[in-house]
Design a protein around this motif. Structure first.
Motif, short mmCIF file in Angstrom:
data_model
loop_
_atom_site.label_atom_id
_atom_site.label_comp_id
_atom_site.label_asym_id
_atom_site.label_seq_id
_atom_site.Cartn_x
_atom_site.Cartn_y
_atom_site.Cartn_z
N ILE A 1 52.19 -76.66 77.82
CA ILE A 1 52.48 -75.20 76.86
C ILE A 1 52.76 -74.84 76.27
CG2 ILE A 1 52.87 -73.24 77.14
CD1 ILE A 1 51.42 -73.49 79.91
N GLN A 2 54.28 -75.65 76.02
CA GLN A 2 55.21 -76.21 74.88
C GLN A 2 54.39 -76.47 73.54
OE1 GLN A 2 58.90 -74.87 74.28
NE2 GLN A 2 57.08 -74.93 72.53
N ALA A 3 53.80 -77.59 73.69
CA ALA A 3 52.94 -78.41 73.14
C ALA A 3 52.25 -77.61 72.41
CB ALA A 3 52.52 -79.28 73.10
N TRP A 4 51.13 -76.54 72.96
CA TRP A 4 50.37 -75.88 72.93
C TRP A 4 51.26 -74.59 71.58
CZ3 TRP A 4 46.78 -71.91 76.47
CH2 TRP A 4 45.88 -71.69 75.48
N VAL A 5 52.04 -74.51 72.21
CA VAL A 5 52.97 -73.15 71.39
C VAL A 5 53.22 -74.00 70.10
CG1 VAL A 5 55.00 -71.68 71.42
CG2 VAL A 5 53.46 -72.02 73.49
N ASP A 6 53.70 -74.55 70.22
CA ASP A 6 53.99 -75.58 68.57
C ASP A 6 53.45 -75.77 68.07
OD1 ASP A 6 56.61 -75.90 69.91
OD2 ASP A 6 56.22 -77.55 70.37
N GLU B 1 50.33 -73.90 67.30
CA GLU B 1 50.25 -72.54 67.06
C GLU B 1 51.05 -72.41 65.94
OE1 GLU B 1 47.05 -70.87 67.56
OE2 GLU B 1 46.39 -71.81 69.13
N THR B 2 52.12 -72.35 66.59
CA THR B 2 53.11 -71.57 65.75
C THR B 2 52.95 -73.02 64.39
OG1 THR B 2 54.85 -71.89 67.10
CG2 THR B 2 56.12 -71.59 65.27
N VAL B 3 53.01 -73.47 64.28
CA VAL B 3 52.81 -74.32 63.10
C VAL B 3 51.67 -73.92 61.86
CG1 VAL B 3 52.24 -77.24 61.68
CG2 VAL B 3 54.15 -76.66 63.56
N ALA B 4 50.85 -73.76 62.63
CA ALA B 4 49.59 -73.74 62.28
C ALA B 4 49.79 -72.41 61.77
CB ALA B 4 48.13 -73.75 62.79
N ARG B 5 49.82 -71.20 62.18
CA ARG B 5 49.69 -70.00 61.99
C ARG B 5 50.99 -70.14 60.19
NH1 ARG B 5 47.74 -66.27 65.87
NH2 ARG B 5 46.79 -67.58 67.57
N LEU B 6 51.68 -71.08 60.39
CA LEU B 6 52.94 -70.12 60.01
C LEU B 6 52.47 -71.25 58.24
CD1 LEU B 6 55.96 -70.49 58.37
CD2 LEU B 6 56.18 -72.28 59.84
N ALA C 1 58.63 -64.26 60.48
CA ALA C 1 58.67 -64.07 62.30
C ALA C 1 57.99 -65.26 61.88
CB ALA C 1 57.38 -62.47 62.57
N LEU C 2 57.20 -66.28 62.16
CA LEU C 2 57.10 -67.70 62.32
C LEU C 2 58.44 -68.73 61.52
CD1 LEU C 2 53.27 -67.57 61.57
CD2 LEU C 2 54.31 -67.83 63.52
N LEU C 3 58.59 -68.29 60.44
CA LEU C 3 59.78 -68.84 60.59
C LEU C 3 60.98 -69.12 60.97
CD1 LEU C 3 59.06 -68.33 56.46
CD2 LEU C 3 59.35 -70.75 57.68
N ALA C 4 61.62 -67.65 61.43
CA ALA C 4 62.57 -67.60 62.70
C ALA C 4 62.27 -68.39 64.27
CB ALA C 4 62.40 -66.23 63.06
N ARG C 5 60.79 -68.06 64.46
CA ARG C 5 59.81 -69.47 65.55
C ARG C 5 60.19 -70.42 65.46
NH1 ARG C 5 57.61 -67.73 69.71
NH2 ARG C 5 56.85 -65.47 68.48
N LEU C 6 59.73 -71.02 64.17
CA LEU C 6 59.89 -72.21 64.24
C LEU C 6 61.46 -73.16 63.98
CD1 LEU C 6 58.41 -75.17 63.23
CD2 LEU C 6 59.00 -74.81 61.13
N PRO D 1 58.04 -86.27 69.70
CA PRO D 1 56.94 -86.64 68.84
C PRO D 1 56.10 -85.77 69.07
CG PRO D 1 57.25 -87.57 71.31
CD PRO D 1 58.09 -87.35 71.08
N ARG D 2 55.41 -84.82 70.49
CA ARG D 2 54.22 -84.34 70.23
C ARG D 2 54.42 -82.85 68.33
NH1 ARG D 2 52.24 -82.97 75.90
NH2 ARG D 2 50.28 -82.15 74.43
N LEU D 3 56.19 -82.82 68.79
CA LEU D 3 55.77 -81.33 67.48
C LEU D 3 56.07 -82.47 66.37
CD1 LEU D 3 57.13 -78.70 66.66
CD2 LEU D 3 59.83 -79.66 67.64
#
Length: 394
Positions: A109-114, A116-121, A138-143, A156-158
């Motif tokens: 799930i963490q890889a899924w979050v990563d 989604e975060t990167v693609a949306r950013l 918001a996404l920059l702060a999250r990343l 490595p997945r991130l």
């Protein structure tokens, strides 16, 4: 943006639920949330099948183990005690397997979050005009928070998600955004977080790309670019200092020492001290030629300065503070960040890595000469000369 943030928050809640199950929470709300995700897997996990197939298998295994761990004791015949012990061992093994699978679910799930975060950013940063500014902040702060949490234990997945979506070029393109406290500041912090996450991958683009120049250009207007530059110098050291000198950017980083914002001045002083530690002779000479000593003396005369020898008194009370260095830091900042600024710079040069012993002695003499030229009174000259001469002596 609100819908996207809500989706990421749901994913993070599911990840946290999996971690609670991993740490031993039994048949409670956390496990029920994961089982509900498994029940809706056909609809919820079908959009990104190659990446989510492992998560679907783990959730199915989780359901099977949860059923096995919660089965009641079956009716026993014959040797009742032996049968009960075997059943208890079976259920304990199922619970241990449940915890292991829940840990693997949290990782997926963490890889899924990563992803989604990167693609949306990247999508938000590439929107024309200021359409994606709110989402990008918001996404920059999250990343940034994610990269800082991953520092020291490489993921490595991130890393693959960052490279696949082109995060660094997208962030670099928005450095120096004129909106104060907005996207540009967030991008500056993100660049530093990327370098700290993986120096081997991101130091090269920092040194070869236009990002450093953008940070230098915006250094006087906001604390964030200087904060990022300080972090980058601490991480990359001499190669970045040499690159700044080769580009002719160092003189532009002396000017913020007298910026209107005292937070910028404090960060500019920190930058000068770092450069003094890592810089070669020509780098330090360039700083001195730009009037560094005069500006440091200006900082010492301000109400945020003074000398280490008399920190409890109003140093220079009989002298008129230079108007360029007026103003106070917020209450949350250091009360007197400019105390003995000249001596502190001299110490960094003397203990630093960039100069030979002979060059250090010559540079110290040059600093003393410039102090004599820039001092506004015999008292100030005597105080600063004493600090420079003896401040670095153990």
């Amino acid at each position: 943006m609100e819908e996207g943030e809500g989706f990421l928050e749901v994913l993070e809640a599911l990840r946290d639920a999996a971690r609670r199950v991993e740490t031993g929470e039994g048949n409670g709300p956390a496990l029920q949330a994961l089982l509900a995700l498994e029940a809706g897997a056909d609809d919820l996990l079908s959009g990104d099948y190659p990446n989510l197939s492992a998560l679907r298998r783990l959730l199915s295994r989780l359901r099977a183990l949860s059923c096995s761990a919660d089965d009641p004791y079956p009716p026993q015949r014959g040797v009742v005690v032996a049968g009960a012990l075997r059943e208890r061992c079976r259920r304990c093994a199922a619970r241990r397997g449940l915890a292991r699978v829940a840990g693997a679910v949290a990782v997926e799930i963490q890889a899924w979050v990563d992803r989604e975060t990167v693609a949306r950013l990247v999508a938000a940063l590439r929107r024309p005009g200021g359409a994606g500014a709110g989402a990008a902040r918001a996404l920059l702060a999250r990343l940034e928070a994610r990269l800082l949490s991953a520092a020291g234990r490489f993921d490595p997945r991130l890393q693959r998600a960052l490279l696949r979506h082109g995060v660094f070029p997208a962030v670099e393109a928005r450095l120096g955004d004129p909106d104060p406290g907005g996207v540009g500041d967030g991008c500056a912090a993100a660049v530093l977080a990327l370098v700290r996450f993986n120096k081997d991958v991101f130091v090269g683009p920092v040194l070869m790309g236009p990002g450093v120049g953008a940070l230098v250009a915006s250094a006087a207007g906001s604390p964030a670019p200087l904060r990022a530059l300080n972090g980058l110098v601490a991480a990359i050291r001499s190669p970045l200092v040499d690159e700044l000198h080769a580009r002719g950017d160092l003189p532009r980083l002396v000017a913020p020492l007298c910026a209107p914002d005292p937070r910028v001045r404090a960060l500019a002083l920190e930058f000068a001290l770092r450069v003094g530690y890592y810089g070669r002779r020509e780098v330090v000479d360039a700083l001195l030629a730009e009037g560094l000593v005069k500006r440091l003396l200006c900082l010492q005369r301000s109400d945020l300065g003074g000398s280490l020898a008399d920190t409890d008194s109003n140093s220079g009370a009989d002298e008129k503070p230079d108007a360029e260095c007026g103003g106070r830091l917020p209450e949350s900042e250091s009360e007197r960040p400019f105390v003995s600024a000249v001596a502190r710079f001299a110490v960094q040069v003397e203990v630093g890595e960039g100069l030979s012993q002979r060059e250090k002695r010559q540079t110290k003499l040059e600093i003393l000469r410039r102090v004599r030229e820039a001092a506004v009174s015999p008292a100030e000259e005597a105080t600063v000369l004493t600090e420079v001469l003896w401040g670095a002596t153990p």
